[in-house]
Write an enzyme that holds these catalytic residues in place. Structure first.
Site, PDB file in Angstrom:
ATOM      1  N   LYS A 117       0.850  -1.024  -0.004  1.00  0.00           N
ATOM      2  CA  LYS A 117      -0.036   0.405  -0.181  1.00  0.00           C
ATOM      3  C   LYS A 117       0.917   1.091   0.374  1.00  0.00           C
ATOM      4  CE  LYS A 117      -4.572  -1.764   0.922  1.00  0.00           C
ATOM      5  NZ  LYS A 117      -5.825  -1.948   1.761  1.00  0.00           N
ATOM      6  N   LYS A 199      -3.648 -10.743  -6.664  1.00  0.00           N
ATOM      7  CA  LYS A 199      -4.619 -11.246  -5.914  1.00  0.00           C
ATOM      8  C   LYS A 199      -6.247 -10.272  -7.073  1.00  0.00           C
ATOM      9  CE  LYS A 199      -5.767  -8.383  -2.656  1.00  0.00           C
ATOM     10  NZ  LYS A 199      -6.563  -8.332  -0.901  1.00  0.00           N
ATOM     11  N   LYS A 202      -9.826  -5.002  -4.926  1.00  0.00           N
ATOM     12  CA  LYS A 202     -11.488  -4.232  -5.326  1.00  0.00           C
ATOM     13  C   LYS A 202     -10.752  -2.387  -5.803  1.00  0.00           C
ATOM     14  CE  LYS A 202     -12.665  -4.157  -0.691  1.00  0.00           C
ATOM     15  NZ  LYS A 202     -12.048  -3.558   0.967  1.00  0.00           N
TER      16      LYS A 202
HETATM   17  P1  ATP Z   1      -7.899  -3.582  -1.167  1.00  0.00           P
HETATM   18  O1  ATP Z   1      -7.746  -4.104  -2.737  1.00  0.00           O
HETATM   19  O2  ATP Z   1      -8.978  -2.397  -1.352  1.00  0.00           O
HETATM   20  O3  ATP Z   1      -6.657  -3.169  -0.455  1.00  0.00           O
HETATM   21  P2  ATP Z   1      -9.165  -6.015  -1.061  1.00  0.00           P
HETATM   22  O4  ATP Z   1     -10.356  -5.856  -1.527  1.00  0.00           O
HETATM   23  O5  ATP Z   1      -8.247  -6.809  -0.315  1.00  0.00           O
HETATM   24  O6  ATP Z   1      -9.161  -4.071  -0.432  1.00  0.00           O
HETATM   25  P3  ATP Z   1     -10.598  -6.061   2.131  1.00  0.00           P
HETATM   26  O7  ATP Z   1     -11.709  -5.285   2.886  1.00  0.00           O
HETATM   27  O8  ATP Z   1      -8.781  -5.360   2.053  1.00  0.00           O
HETATM   28  O9  ATP Z   1     -10.552  -6.220   0.485  1.00  0.00           O
HETATM   29  O10 ATP Z   1     -10.527  -7.326   2.239  1.00  0.00           O
HETATM   30  C1  ATP Z   1     -12.211  -8.004   2.855  1.00  0.00           C
HETATM   31  C2  ATP Z   1     -11.285  -9.870   2.847  1.00  0.00           C
HETATM   32  O11 ATP Z   1     -11.755 -10.609   1.541  1.00  0.00           O
HETATM   33  C3  ATP Z   1     -10.355 -10.004   3.549  1.00  0.00           C
HETATM   34  O12 ATP Z   1     -11.089 -11.409   4.462  1.00  0.00           O
HETATM   35  C4  ATP Z   1      -9.474 -10.398   2.613  1.00  0.00           C
HETATM   36  O13 ATP Z   1      -8.664 -11.546   2.656  1.00  0.00           O
HETATM   37  C5  ATP Z   1     -10.205 -11.422   1.576  1.00  0.00           C
HETATM   38  N1  ATP Z   1     -10.289 -10.337   0.207  1.00  0.00           N
HETATM   39  C6  ATP Z   1      -9.647  -9.820  -0.427  1.00  0.00           C
HETATM   40  N2  ATP Z   1      -9.405 -10.417  -1.521  1.00  0.00           N
HETATM   41  C7  ATP Z   1      -9.893 -11.703  -2.263  1.00  0.00           C
HETATM   42  C8  ATP Z   1      -9.000 -12.035  -3.125  1.00  0.00           C
HETATM   43  N3  ATP Z   1      -9.002 -11.775  -4.192  1.00  0.00           N
HETATM   44  N4  ATP Z   1      -9.344 -13.693  -2.644  1.00  0.00           N
HETATM   45  C9  ATP Z   1      -9.646 -13.997  -1.851  1.00  0.00           C
HETATM   46  N5  ATP Z   1     -10.289 -13.381  -0.376  1.00  0.00           N
HETATM   47  C10 ATP Z   1      -9.995 -11.846  -0.671  1.00  0.00           C
END
Ligand code: ATP
Ligand code: LTN
Length: 337
Positions: A117, A199, A202
């Site tokens: 980040k 990964k 969002k």
């Molecule tokens: P950002 O991309 O904005 O950092 P994020 O998509 O990783 O956010 P978070 O709110 O940080 O979203 O994550 C919420 C939950 O979703 C966490 O438990 C995270 O591990 C899970 N998660 C996020 N992206 C994935 C993915 N691609 N596959 C599986 N689990 C995920």
């Protein structure tokens, strides 16, 4: 009553930073719903975590409510689980301070999410981004949670939480339950549709890289058709070495409930187009009912407000109990607490 007292506790959270993705659903939310049957569950919208990256205030406020509605639409039942917004329970910030005084700069410096980040937001490497995992540890330890359902990317943060809990327990006597991550076997790391080596996120600036939980069926089909699949000819018995194909097989498996090997076997010899269509059908079948329920819930503001108020009260009671214990242990005077 005996039975109730023995139930283990689960806690998890999701940041209301953007539209949630299929990765958030398969890695986290889906398990929240399944686990509420057997555990004393706390699920929160992590709005305090969200401000480690700059947010527009009206948008964050709206997204927090929308994220809550999405939790409910997925099947989280406020009669079974405690559903709340993190900032509604001030004890999260209060415990974070105490834990910060027990966390080492060196261990926070090793967190890969901080490194990622800070690289992505080089103009705003703030102290909150650095201490983000301490706030996450406070979220977990306040509720004495045993199990933390998260995607694979959060494992390191849960491990840090374990270290902080053990360190505090050693220094001040038994205070916190030492939690364990709960990471699903299939779906723990859904990859980007455009770059299957990173990964699905969002915050990806390219919307073709992710499927948002609120994408309509046409968008889902279009994005999957465009997915990068490194497909030479056809699906084979074992595509674990081909990240793009394997990612679609994983998504298809997690959404349909059939094991990856079974999906591979059924599609073996067919082209990647067939895999993409099959995956789109499975994703749409999961997301469409959630989207319908989400639309209905957004029209019922009173229900959402009541649910939030009730959740904050319930969460607050548990959090206060732990914080009182912690304040006493560290030697804060109890007149005010
Ligand atoms: P950002 O991309 O904005 O950092 P994020 O998509 O990783 O956010 P978070 O709110 O940080 O979203 O994550 C919420 C939950 O979703 C966490 O438990 C995270 O591990 C899970 N998660 C996020 N992206 C994935 C993915 N691609 N596959 C599986 N689990 C995920
Ligand atoms: N940091 C998490 C979201 C989160 C969380 C938590 C997850 C905040 N507090 C407590 C589990 C337990 C993330 O997914 N980025």
């Amino acid at each position: 009553m005996e039975e109730q007292a023995k139930r283990k506790t689960v806690l998890s959270g999701i940041q209301p930073t953007s539209n949630l993705t299929l990765g958030n659903y398969l890695g986290a939310l889906k398990n929240f719903v399944a686990m509420q049957q057997d555990f004393d569950s706390y699920y929160m919208v992590a709005d305090m975590h969200a401000i480690t990256v700059r947010q527009e205030s009206a948008r964050l406020r709206r997204r927090s409510i929308e994220t809550l509605a999405l939790f409910l639409a997925c099947g989280i039942d406020p009669e079974k689980s405690t559903l709340f917004i993190q900032s509604h329970v001030p004890e999260h910030a209060m415990l974070t301070w105490v834990l910060s005084c027990n966390a080492y700069m060196g261990e926070l410096n090793r967190m890969t999410q901080f490194k990622d980040k800070s690289a992505r937001h080089a103009d705003n490497i703030n102290a909150g981004l650095f201490t983000y995992p301490v706030l996450m540890a406070a979220d977990i330890l306040l509720y004495q949670a045993h199990l933390i359902p998260v995607g694979a990317d959060q494992k390191q943060h849960v491990e840090l939480t374990r270290n902080l809990a053990e360190r505090f327990n050693r220094a001040y006597g038994d205070t916190f339950v030492v939690p364990e991550p709960y990471i699903p076997k299939v779906g723990a790391r859904i990859m980007s549709l455009q770059d299957p080596t990173s990964k699905m996120s969002k915050s990806d600036p390219n919307p073709n890289g992710f499927i948002a939980m609120l994408d309509d069926p046409d968008a889902i089909r279009r994005k999957l058709r465009r997915a990068v699949t490194d497909c030479e000819g056809c699906v084979t018995e074992d595509d674990s070495g081909r990240p793009g194909v394997y990612n679609l097989l994983t998504i298809c498996s997690a959404c349909s409930g059939s094991p990856v090997q079974e999906v591979s076997r059924e599609l073996c010899g067919q082209g990647c187009g067939a895999l993409k269509d099959r995956t789109a059908d499975a994703v749409i079948a999961v997301l469409e009912p959630i989207q319908r329920e989400y639309g209905r819930l957004l029209g019922d503001k009173q229900y959402l407000t009541d649910t939030l108020r009730q959740g904050a009260e319930k969460a607050g009671r548990t959090a206060q109990k732990t914080l009182r214990k912690v304040y006493h242990k560290v030697g804060f005077d109890s007149v005010k607490a």
